[in-house]
Motif scaffolding. Structure first.
Motif, PDB file in Angstrom:
ATOM      1  N   LEU A 124     -70.512  20.751  13.276  1.00  0.00           N
ATOM      2  CA  LEU A 124     -71.473  20.999  14.095  1.00  0.00           C
ATOM      3  C   LEU A 124     -71.112  21.109  15.575  1.00  0.00           C
ATOM      4  O   LEU A 124     -71.524  21.948  16.372  1.00  0.00           O
ATOM      5  CB  LEU A 124     -72.673  20.063  13.900  1.00  0.00           C
ATOM      6  CG  LEU A 124     -73.704  19.898  14.924  1.00  0.00           C
ATOM      7  CD1 LEU A 124     -74.654  21.373  14.654  1.00  0.00           C
ATOM      8  CD2 LEU A 124     -74.753  18.757  14.782  1.00  0.00           C
ATOM      9  N   GLU A 125     -70.181  19.951  15.881  1.00  0.00           N
ATOM     10  CA  GLU A 125     -69.674  19.843  17.391  1.00  0.00           C
ATOM     11  C   GLU A 125     -68.802  21.036  17.689  1.00  0.00           C
ATOM     12  O   GLU A 125     -68.820  21.785  18.878  1.00  0.00           O
ATOM     13  CB  GLU A 125     -68.998  18.661  17.392  1.00  0.00           C
ATOM     14  CG  GLU A 125     -68.307  18.480  18.666  1.00  0.00           C
ATOM     15  CD  GLU A 125     -69.331  17.909  19.677  1.00  0.00           C
ATOM     16  OE1 GLU A 125     -69.108  17.872  20.923  1.00  0.00           O
ATOM     17  OE2 GLU A 125     -70.402  17.404  19.226  1.00  0.00           O
ATOM     18  N   ARG A 126     -68.109  21.580  16.726  1.00  0.00           N
ATOM     19  CA  ARG A 126     -67.394  22.818  17.011  1.00  0.00           C
ATOM     20  C   ARG A 126     -68.304  24.018  17.197  1.00  0.00           C
ATOM     21  O   ARG A 126     -68.077  24.931  18.347  1.00  0.00           O
ATOM     22  CB  ARG A 126     -66.329  23.044  15.871  1.00  0.00           C
ATOM     23  CG  ARG A 126     -65.123  22.118  15.897  1.00  0.00           C
ATOM     24  CD  ARG A 126     -64.103  22.556  15.050  1.00  0.00           C
ATOM     25  NE  ARG A 126     -64.485  22.774  13.650  1.00  0.00           N
ATOM     26  CZ  ARG A 126     -64.195  21.453  12.852  1.00  0.00           C
ATOM     27  NH1 ARG A 126     -63.692  20.397  13.197  1.00  0.00           N
ATOM     28  NH2 ARG A 126     -64.837  21.729  11.579  1.00  0.00           N
ATOM     29  N   SER A 127     -69.316  24.267  16.307  1.00  0.00           N
ATOM     30  CA  SER A 127     -70.028  25.337  16.113  1.00  0.00           C
ATOM     31  C   SER A 127     -71.160  25.358  17.282  1.00  0.00           C
ATOM     32  O   SER A 127     -71.572  26.609  17.806  1.00  0.00           O
ATOM     33  CB  SER A 127     -70.945  25.411  14.793  1.00  0.00           C
ATOM     34  OG  SER A 127     -69.809  25.493  13.665  1.00  0.00           O
ATOM     35  N   ILE A 153     -84.311  15.639   6.151  1.00  0.00           N
ATOM     36  CA  ILE A 153     -83.742  15.839   4.718  1.00  0.00           C
ATOM     37  C   ILE A 153     -84.420  15.020   3.642  1.00  0.00           C
ATOM     38  O   ILE A 153     -84.358  13.809   3.860  1.00  0.00           O
ATOM     39  CB  ILE A 153     -82.225  15.867   4.844  1.00  0.00           C
ATOM     40  CG1 ILE A 153     -81.634  16.847   5.718  1.00  0.00           C
ATOM     41  CG2 ILE A 153     -81.682  16.238   3.557  1.00  0.00           C
ATOM     42  CD1 ILE A 153     -80.138  16.606   5.855  1.00  0.00           C
ATOM     43  N   ARG A 154     -84.825  15.306   2.691  1.00  0.00           N
ATOM     44  CA  ARG A 154     -85.683  14.863   1.897  1.00  0.00           C
ATOM     45  C   ARG A 154     -85.364  14.965   0.265  1.00  0.00           C
ATOM     46  O   ARG A 154     -84.957  16.227   0.003  1.00  0.00           O
ATOM     47  CB  ARG A 154     -87.086  15.117   1.863  1.00  0.00           C
ATOM     48  CG  ARG A 154     -87.584  14.430   3.120  1.00  0.00           C
ATOM     49  CD  ARG A 154     -89.323  14.607   3.347  1.00  0.00           C
ATOM     50  NE  ARG A 154     -89.876  13.842   4.545  1.00  0.00           N
ATOM     51  CZ  ARG A 154     -90.931  14.284   5.045  1.00  0.00           C
ATOM     52  NH1 ARG A 154     -91.736  14.967   4.284  1.00  0.00           N
ATOM     53  NH2 ARG A 154     -91.470  13.667   6.119  1.00  0.00           N
ATOM     54  N   ARG A 155     -85.266  13.730  -0.554  1.00  0.00           N
ATOM     55  CA  ARG A 155     -85.176  14.135  -2.029  1.00  0.00           C
ATOM     56  C   ARG A 155     -86.334  14.232  -2.738  1.00  0.00           C
ATOM     57  O   ARG A 155     -86.997  13.289  -2.643  1.00  0.00           O
ATOM     58  CB  ARG A 155     -84.303  12.802  -2.471  1.00  0.00           C
ATOM     59  CG  ARG A 155     -83.617  13.049  -3.800  1.00  0.00           C
ATOM     60  CD  ARG A 155     -82.866  11.393  -4.267  1.00  0.00           C
ATOM     61  NE  ARG A 155     -82.672  11.590  -5.677  1.00  0.00           N
ATOM     62  CZ  ARG A 155     -83.287  10.991  -6.314  1.00  0.00           C
ATOM     63  NH1 ARG A 155     -84.328  10.381  -6.191  1.00  0.00           N
ATOM     64  NH2 ARG A 155     -83.080  10.980  -7.615  1.00  0.00           N
ATOM     65  N   LEU A 168     -81.960  22.913   0.137  1.00  0.00           N
ATOM     66  CA  LEU A 168     -80.778  22.796   0.620  1.00  0.00           C
ATOM     67  C   LEU A 168     -79.768  22.499  -0.460  1.00  0.00           C
ATOM     68  O   LEU A 168     -78.934  23.404  -0.393  1.00  0.00           O
ATOM     69  CB  LEU A 168     -80.657  21.292   1.432  1.00  0.00           C
ATOM     70  CG  LEU A 168     -79.526  20.956   2.126  1.00  0.00           C
ATOM     71  CD1 LEU A 168     -78.877  22.143   3.154  1.00  0.00           C
ATOM     72  CD2 LEU A 168     -79.518  19.553   2.759  1.00  0.00           C
ATOM     73  N   MET A 169     -79.839  21.667  -1.629  1.00  0.00           N
ATOM     74  CA  MET A 169     -79.144  21.665  -2.528  1.00  0.00           C
ATOM     75  C   MET A 169     -79.768  21.005  -3.625  1.00  0.00           C
ATOM     76  O   MET A 169     -80.668  20.003  -3.695  1.00  0.00           O
ATOM     77  CB  MET A 169     -77.839  21.309  -2.512  1.00  0.00           C
ATOM     78  CG  MET A 169     -77.853  19.751  -2.071  1.00  0.00           C
ATOM     79  SD  MET A 169     -76.423  18.825  -1.389  1.00  0.00           S
ATOM     80  CE  MET A 169     -76.147  19.668   0.328  1.00  0.00           C
ATOM     81  N   LEU A 296     -77.474  23.558   9.219  1.00  0.00           N
ATOM     82  CA  LEU A 296     -77.651  22.791   7.894  1.00  0.00           C
ATOM     83  C   LEU A 296     -77.600  23.604   6.670  1.00  0.00           C
ATOM     84  O   LEU A 296     -77.006  23.054   5.641  1.00  0.00           O
ATOM     85  CB  LEU A 296     -79.016  21.793   7.880  1.00  0.00           C
ATOM     86  CG  LEU A 296     -78.986  20.790   8.663  1.00  0.00           C
ATOM     87  CD1 LEU A 296     -80.560  20.268   8.773  1.00  0.00           C
ATOM     88  CD2 LEU A 296     -78.343  19.447   8.353  1.00  0.00           C
ATOM     89  N   LEU A 297     -78.216  24.686   6.691  1.00  0.00           N
ATOM     90  CA  LEU A 297     -78.265  25.507   5.472  1.00  0.00           C
ATOM     91  C   LEU A 297     -76.941  26.087   5.132  1.00  0.00           C
ATOM     92  O   LEU A 297     -76.780  26.377   4.001  1.00  0.00           O
ATOM     93  CB  LEU A 297     -79.319  26.653   5.570  1.00  0.00           C
ATOM     94  CG  LEU A 297     -80.711  26.170   5.841  1.00  0.00           C
ATOM     95  CD1 LEU A 297     -81.887  27.562   5.879  1.00  0.00           C
ATOM     96  CD2 LEU A 297     -81.366  25.277   4.985  1.00  0.00           C
ATOM     97  N   THR A 298     -75.965  26.271   6.222  1.00  0.00           N
ATOM     98  CA  THR A 298     -74.795  27.039   6.128  1.00  0.00           C
ATOM     99  C   THR A 298     -73.847  25.802   5.328  1.00  0.00           C
ATOM    100  O   THR A 298     -72.830  26.154   4.723  1.00  0.00           O
ATOM    101  CB  THR A 298     -74.115  27.264   7.301  1.00  0.00           C
ATOM    102  OG1 THR A 298     -73.815  26.108   8.181  1.00  0.00           O
ATOM    103  CG2 THR A 298     -74.992  28.439   8.039  1.00  0.00           C
TER     104      THR A 298
END
Length: 301
Positions: A124-127, A153-155, A168-169, A296-298
């Motif tokens: 994230l810091e780079r992008s 982000i929830r489970r 997300l996954m 996040l999705l990437t």
């Protein structure tokens, strides 16, 4: 009995410590949870609220069987101050942000933060070097709108009211253990392991082993075989230390499996329908929040 209301000037401001404590109690219904959020003691929260009640001359909060509820006066007062308090929070976050950076708040569980997100923040810091993320790590389901949090982000199953969710996954739950523990059980079948070996139980997930076993047709381990631990992190650490077999959540344990400190010797079909989701309040996202949301999705592959 009539209420005593002290005579106060028109430009009087009540103590801000009392307002903060009352605001958090109203949000959480608990002095303990309010104390955690403000990083003070529960007794300090109670003292601050009582002082505010004394200043205003009304009861704001009442205790019913260990849970705090707002009185009618408290509900009216909270309804009037929650907007201004939220604005103060927003203004504070804006002023605290580093120059040239956009500050975004994300709530998630400590286990997901440590096991999945933190290793990815360098990307994230780079992008997006202008994005600054404030992590609110808690197992509590945060009210995003009321508590001024941008994303979560929830489970679960993806069903939370007044939110927009994006998958997300998937989560895959697998029995994990240390390589040394795996050697001690040799080629023993999982059904036999569950009958004879120590099982590590994460008490923050109610009856986790029972549900997992029932979904796969196994007999759940007996109560005297279970070693209870208070958090998922402690449970996984105990497994790494060779104390027994635990239920690991992939992808959270993937790095430990890759490093060889844990192993998952039993090849079982995925019988769960649980996943992780990115949740946000209903409505348009700010452009910086959308960039973080899309980043996040990437990361899900």
């Amino acid at each position: 009995m009539s209420k005593f209301r002290p005579r106060i000037p028109h430009d009087y401001f009540p103590p801000f410590g009392g307002l903060k404590s009352f605001y958090e109690v109203a949000l959480t219904g608990s002095a303990v949870k309010a104390a955690e959020r403000l990083q003070v003691s529960a007794s300090s929260i109670s003292h601050q609220v009582k002082s505010l009640e004394s200043e205003l001359g009304v009861r704001l909060v009442e205790n019913r069987k260990g849970r705090l509820f707002l009185t009618a006066d408290g509900a009216q007062f909270f309804d009037q101050i929650k907007g201004p308090m939220s604005e103060i929070l927003r203004a504070t976050e804006a002023i605290r942000s580093m120059p040239g950076r956009k500050r975004i708040s994300l709530t998630l569980t400590p286990s997901f933060a440590a096991g999945w997100l933190l290793p990815r923040l360098s990307d994230l810091e780079r992008s997006h070097p202008d994005l600054e993320v404030n992590l609110v790590t808690t197992t509590r389901v945060v009210d995003l709108e009321r508590e001024n949090v941008d994303l979560a982000i929830r489970r679960g199953m993806g069903e939370w009211p007044q939110t927009v969710v994006t998958p997300l996954m998937r989560e895959v739950i697998v029995p994990v253990m240390s390589p040394a523990f795996a050697q001690t059980i040799g080629g023993m079948a999982l059904a036999e392991v569950l009958k004879t070996q120590r099982v590590l139980a994460n008490t923050t997930v109610d009856a986790e082993w029972d549900h997992w076993c029932q979904a796969r047709g196994f007999q759940p381990p007996a109560a005297n075989q279970r070693y209870s631990l208070e958090t998922y992190e402690l449970t996984i650490q105990a497994a790494q230390d060779g104390l027994g077999i635990a239920l690991g959540r992939r992808p959270l344990v993937d790095s430990l499996l890759s490093a060889g400190v844990l192993c998952a010797p039993f090849d079982l079909p995925d019988a769960d329908n649980i996943g992780y989701y990115v949740a946000r309040p209903d409505g348009a996202m700010r452009s910086d929040v959308k960039r973080f949301h899309d980043w996040l999705l990437t990361q899900r592959n």
